[in-house]
Design an enzyme around this catalytic site. Structure first.
Site, PDB file in Angstrom:
ATOM      1  N   THR A   1       1.101  -0.745  11.111  1.00 28.86           N
ATOM      2  CA  THR A   1       1.390   0.369  12.014  1.00 28.86           C
ATOM      3  C   THR A   1       0.982  -0.067  13.422  1.00 28.86           C
ATOM      4  O   THR A   1      -0.144  -0.527  13.619  1.00 28.86           O
ATOM      5  CB  THR A   1       0.603   1.620  11.565  1.00 28.86           C
ATOM      6  OG1 THR A   1       1.017   1.951  10.236  1.00 28.86           O
ATOM      7  CG2 THR A   1       0.845   2.801  12.490  1.00 28.86           C
TER       8      THR A   1
ATOM      9  N   GLU B   1      -2.383   3.338   2.202  1.00 23.71           N
ATOM     10  CA  GLU B   1      -3.805   3.650   2.021  1.00 23.71           C
ATOM     11  C   GLU B   1      -4.158   3.737   0.535  1.00 23.71           C
ATOM     12  O   GLU B   1      -4.975   4.560   0.126  1.00 23.71           O
ATOM     13  CB  GLU B   1      -4.161   4.963   2.725  1.00 23.71           C
ATOM     14  CG  GLU B   1      -4.088   4.877   4.219  1.00 23.71           C
ATOM     15  CD  GLU B   1      -5.377   4.402   4.853  1.00 23.71           C
ATOM     16  OE1 GLU B   1      -6.451   4.656   4.293  1.00 23.71           O
ATOM     17  OE2 GLU B   1      -5.296   3.754   5.904  1.00 23.71           O
TER      18      GLU B   1
ATOM     19  N   SER C   1      -0.591   5.814  -5.390  1.00 23.45           N
ATOM     20  CA  SER C   1      -1.116   6.794  -6.358  1.00 23.45           C
ATOM     21  C   SER C   1      -1.695   6.089  -7.580  1.00 23.45           C
ATOM     22  O   SER C   1      -2.715   6.514  -8.137  1.00 23.45           O
ATOM     23  CB  SER C   1      -0.003   7.758  -6.784  1.00 23.45           C
ATOM     24  OG  SER C   1       0.274   8.663  -5.746  1.00 23.45           O
TER      25      SER C   1
HETATM   26  C1  FAD Z   1       4.988   2.906   6.760  1.00 22.63           C
HETATM   27  C2  FAD Z   1       3.899   1.987   6.327  1.00 22.63           C
HETATM   28  C3  FAD Z   1       2.801   1.810   7.137  1.00 22.63           C
HETATM   29  C4  FAD Z   1       1.783   0.931   6.746  1.00 22.63           C
HETATM   30  N1  FAD Z   1       0.728   0.731   7.596  1.00 22.63           N
HETATM   31  C5  FAD Z   1      -0.159  -0.260   7.291  1.00 22.63           C
HETATM   32  C6  FAD Z   1      -1.161  -0.630   8.256  1.00 22.63           C
HETATM   33  O1  FAD Z   1      -1.257  -0.073   9.347  1.00 22.63           O
HETATM   34  N2  FAD Z   1      -2.008  -1.633   7.920  1.00 22.63           N
HETATM   35  C7  FAD Z   1      -1.942  -2.282   6.722  1.00 22.63           C
HETATM   36  O2  FAD Z   1      -2.751  -3.171   6.484  1.00 22.63           O
HETATM   37  N3  FAD Z   1      -1.007  -1.937   5.793  1.00 22.63           N
HETATM   38  C8  FAD Z   1      -0.120  -0.953   6.049  1.00 22.63           C
HETATM   39  N4  FAD Z   1       0.862  -0.619   5.141  1.00 22.63           N
HETATM   40  C9  FAD Z   1       0.917  -1.330   3.848  1.00 22.63           C
HETATM   41  C10 FAD Z   1       0.509  -0.453   2.684  1.00 22.63           C
HETATM   42  O3  FAD Z   1      -0.872  -0.230   2.707  1.00 22.63           O
HETATM   43  C11 FAD Z   1       1.013  -1.122   1.375  1.00 22.63           C
HETATM   44  O4  FAD Z   1       2.405  -0.972   1.347  1.00 22.63           O
HETATM   45  C12 FAD Z   1       0.361  -0.517   0.152  1.00 22.63           C
HETATM   46  O5  FAD Z   1      -0.985  -0.882   0.082  1.00 22.63           O
HETATM   47  C13 FAD Z   1       1.054  -0.943  -1.150  1.00 22.63           C
HETATM   48  O6  FAD Z   1       1.185  -2.324  -1.226  1.00 22.63           O
HETATM   49  P1  FAD Z   1       2.608  -2.968  -1.599  1.00 22.63           P
HETATM   50  O7  FAD Z   1       3.622  -2.310  -0.746  1.00 22.63           O
HETATM   51  O8  FAD Z   1       2.488  -4.435  -1.527  1.00 22.63           O
HETATM   52  O9  FAD Z   1       2.905  -2.536  -3.090  1.00 22.63           O
HETATM   53  P2  FAD Z   1       2.427  -3.325  -4.403  1.00 22.63           P
HETATM   54  O10 FAD Z   1       0.992  -3.578  -4.343  1.00 22.63           O
HETATM   55  O11 FAD Z   1       3.346  -4.480  -4.632  1.00 22.63           O
HETATM   56  O12 FAD Z   1       2.719  -2.251  -5.533  1.00 22.63           O
HETATM   57  C14 FAD Z   1       3.993  -2.037  -6.102  1.00 22.63           C
HETATM   58  C15 FAD Z   1       3.858  -1.018  -7.241  1.00 22.63           C
HETATM   59  O13 FAD Z   1       3.000  -1.563  -8.261  1.00 22.63           O
HETATM   60  C16 FAD Z   1       1.925  -0.680  -8.498  1.00 22.63           C
HETATM   61  N5  FAD Z   1       0.720  -1.440  -8.823  1.00 22.63           N
HETATM   62  C17 FAD Z   1       0.204  -2.515  -8.175  1.00 22.63           C
HETATM   63  N6  FAD Z   1      -0.936  -2.914  -8.766  1.00 22.63           N
HETATM   64  C18 FAD Z   1      -1.156  -2.067  -9.795  1.00 22.63           C
HETATM   65  C19 FAD Z   1      -2.176  -1.954 -10.785  1.00 22.63           C
HETATM   66  N7  FAD Z   1      -3.222  -2.775 -10.816  1.00 22.63           N
HETATM   67  N8  FAD Z   1      -2.079  -0.958 -11.693  1.00 22.63           N
HETATM   68  C20 FAD Z   1      -1.036  -0.109 -11.671  1.00 22.63           C
HETATM   69  N9  FAD Z   1      -0.043  -0.159 -10.750  1.00 22.63           N
HETATM   70  C21 FAD Z   1      -0.107  -1.121  -9.831  1.00 22.63           C
HETATM   71  C22 FAD Z   1       1.756   0.096  -7.191  1.00 22.63           C
HETATM   72  O14 FAD Z   1       1.093   1.315  -7.384  1.00 22.63           O
HETATM   73  C23 FAD Z   1       3.213   0.287  -6.758  1.00 22.63           C
HETATM   74  O15 FAD Z   1       3.773   1.357  -7.458  1.00 22.63           O
HETATM   75  C24 FAD Z   1       1.868   0.255   5.503  1.00 22.63           C
HETATM   76  C25 FAD Z   1       2.971   0.449   4.688  1.00 22.63           C
HETATM   77  C26 FAD Z   1       4.014   1.269   5.093  1.00 22.63           C
HETATM   78  C27 FAD Z   1       5.217   1.402   4.216  1.00 22.63           C
END
Ligand code: FAD
Length: 433
Positions: free
Chosen positions: A193, A413, A416
């Site tokens: 962000t 953050e 779920s």
């Molecule tokens: C609009 C937006 C703003 C953001 N802003 C920031 C920011 O300012 N700074 C920053 O650092 N990040 C930021 N993010 C990143 C955000 O924090 C991540 O997208 C988030 O943590 C999820 O990570 P991922 O997208 O890699 O999903 P993944 O970790 O790849 O997860 C994919 C799916 O697998 C599930 N999953 C993963 N591991 C497990 C487990 N152990 N058990 C069960 N289910 C699991 C997840 O719940 C999800 O449903 C932002 C993202 C968006 C979209």
């Protein structure tokens, strides 16, 4: 024993005895429990609501469509002091912990995309505040905001293409160049962000990959540092007034003093970890944990906005010769929306109060609050679309935007699923996977 089985019988006409510490005064052993907001909290709520209603809401559709940072709105927030460290500090100073979620709920009630454009800086600020020395706080926090004459933003960069939920997979490295007392940072950050447009970036990097998340540290990247560039700007489903982008760090050199908390503290921590002792903190997780109820409050703001819009609509719209709210299915949906929003708010307030008063989160109450509020927001905004029917599905009415905006609250953050993981581990003591 009386006929009531030992329970004292009450004369219905009798007034309840006065409770010690009544009237909002602190009783012995700490402040008494109350959900009644004090005058300061009410004043701040009204102030933020006024801005949300008068400035943010009318601008929401335009900036969602433009998918650009709403600089004029941030400027107006800075002009009235809402976008400033002083305001954030004032919200934080409330010793009940409620003012910060209250202010966030009101602002995001106005619009979540613009709300995030205004509040996104606070993630970087929270990291500096949580991990920096007093000198670092004094130097960098004001530079995250700039001044009303020269407004600036802050960005917090933890996530990477291969490190989202799994923060321990962070590949960005920070190597210390002792001769120059500089840190050299290399890597790629994702979904930041304000990434690339911020004045101050706070970057989480690994100083020792073998230690996983316990080998992480947080660094300030000062304005204009060479090697810190914006990558692709992300096109999004919702929250489109908030800028989200990759950030590239290529041989990005920052002074030794940019390591939050200082080198001595980092070396001590790493030594403890290498000796097999427990690390006191994990840089990124610490920042996330502290901000969860506030993020939940943002989701609540969206949910409440959609509920209020749907309620008014249902009282106006007529089909079959009667207002649609006269049908139980619509009225009950609205009753459930109100119920769930209020329940979520209680969880948010509890967690915010616990955090501010230093209670131990034994059952991951911070995660509970964010999980519930995020899921309520997605569900309630979808219900609002249903209540508006075809109109709800169009961009002529705001509830479809609210629904798009709400979805991020089950993802960032901590998704779920990750919140459920944290809660289930906390309640069971089992390392659930
Ligand atoms: C609009 C937006 C703003 C953001 N802003 C920031 C920011 O300012 N700074 C920053 O650092 N990040 C930021 N993010 C990143 C955000 O924090 C991540 O997208 C988030 O943590 C999820 O990570 P991922 O997208 O890699 O999903 P993944 O970790 O790849 O997860 C994919 C799916 O697998 C599930 N999953 C993963 N591991 C497990 C487990 N152990 N058990 C069960 N289910 C699991 C997840 O719940 C999800 O449903 C932002 C993202 C968006 C979209």
């Amino acid at each position: 024993m009386s006929e009531t089985g030992g329970v004292a019988e009450l004369d219905p006409e009798q007034e309840l005895p006065e409770i010690a510490g009544g009237g909002g005064e602190a009783s012995e052993g700490g402040p008494k429990f109350t959900l009644e907001l004090n005058q300061d909290q009410k004043d701040i709520r009204e102030w933020v609501h006024g801005f949300a209603e008068g400035v943010v809401r009318p601008a929401a559709e335009e900036w969602d469509e433009r998918e650009e940072t709403p600089w004029p709105v941030i400027q107006e927030a800075a002009n009235i002091g809402l976008y400033s460290f002083e305001a954030l500090g004032q919200f934080w100073a409330d010793e009940t912990g409620l003012t910060l979620p209250i202010a966030n709920e009101e602002l995001f009630w106005g619009d979540a995309g613009i709300g995030m454009a205004i509040m996104g800086t606070s993630l970087a600020v929270a990291a500096i505040f949580g991990q920096g020395t007093p000198e670092q706080m004094g130097e960098w926090i004001p530079q995250c905001f700039g001044t009303p004459d020269d407004v600036k933003l802050g960005a917090f960069c933890a996530s990477e293409p291969d490190a989202g939920s799994d923060v321990s997979a962070i590949r960005t490295t920070a190597k210390y160049d002792e001769a120059k007392d500089e840190w050299v940072i290399n890597g790629q950050k994702a979904w930041a962000t304000n990434g690339g447009i911020a004045n101050v970036h706070v970057v989480i990097a690994s100083v020792d990959r073998k230690l996983g998340s316990r080998g992480h540290a947080a660094f300030v990247i000062p304005p204009g540092t060479k090697g810190c560039e914006q990558g692709t700007k992300v096109k999004k489903h919702g929250l489109r007034a908030s800028h989200t982008a990759d950030v590239h760090l290529d041989d990005c050199r920052v002074p030794g003093a940019c390591l939050l908390g200082g080198k001595e503290k980092l070396d001590e921590r790493l030594a403890r970890v290498r000796e097999g002792k427990k690390a006191k903190s994990q840089a990124a997780m610490q920042t996330f944990e502290a901000s969860r109820p506030t993020v939940g409050a943002q989701a609540l703001g969206i949910a409440r906005a959609a509920y209020e819009y749907a309620l008014e609509y249902a009282k106006e719209r007529e089909q079959f010769g009667r207002k649609i709210i006269e049908n139980q299915s619509i009225a009950f949906a609205l009753a459930d929306m109100k119920l769930e929003i209020d329940a979520a708010r209680l969880l948010v307030w509890r967690a915010a109060w616990m955090g501010r008063t230093g209670q131990t989160f034994e059952n991951a109450e911070g995660s509970m609050s964010k999980l519930k509020a995020g899921e309520v927001a997605v569900w309630a905004t979808e219900r609002a679309i249903q209540i508006l029917g075809g109109n709800g599905y169009t961009r002529e009415f705001p509830v479809e935007r609210m629904h798009r905006d709400s979805k991020i609250y089950t993802i960032f953050e901590g998704t779920s699923e990750i919140q459920r993981l944290v809660i289930s581990r906390a309640i069971s003591g089992v390392h659930v996977k």
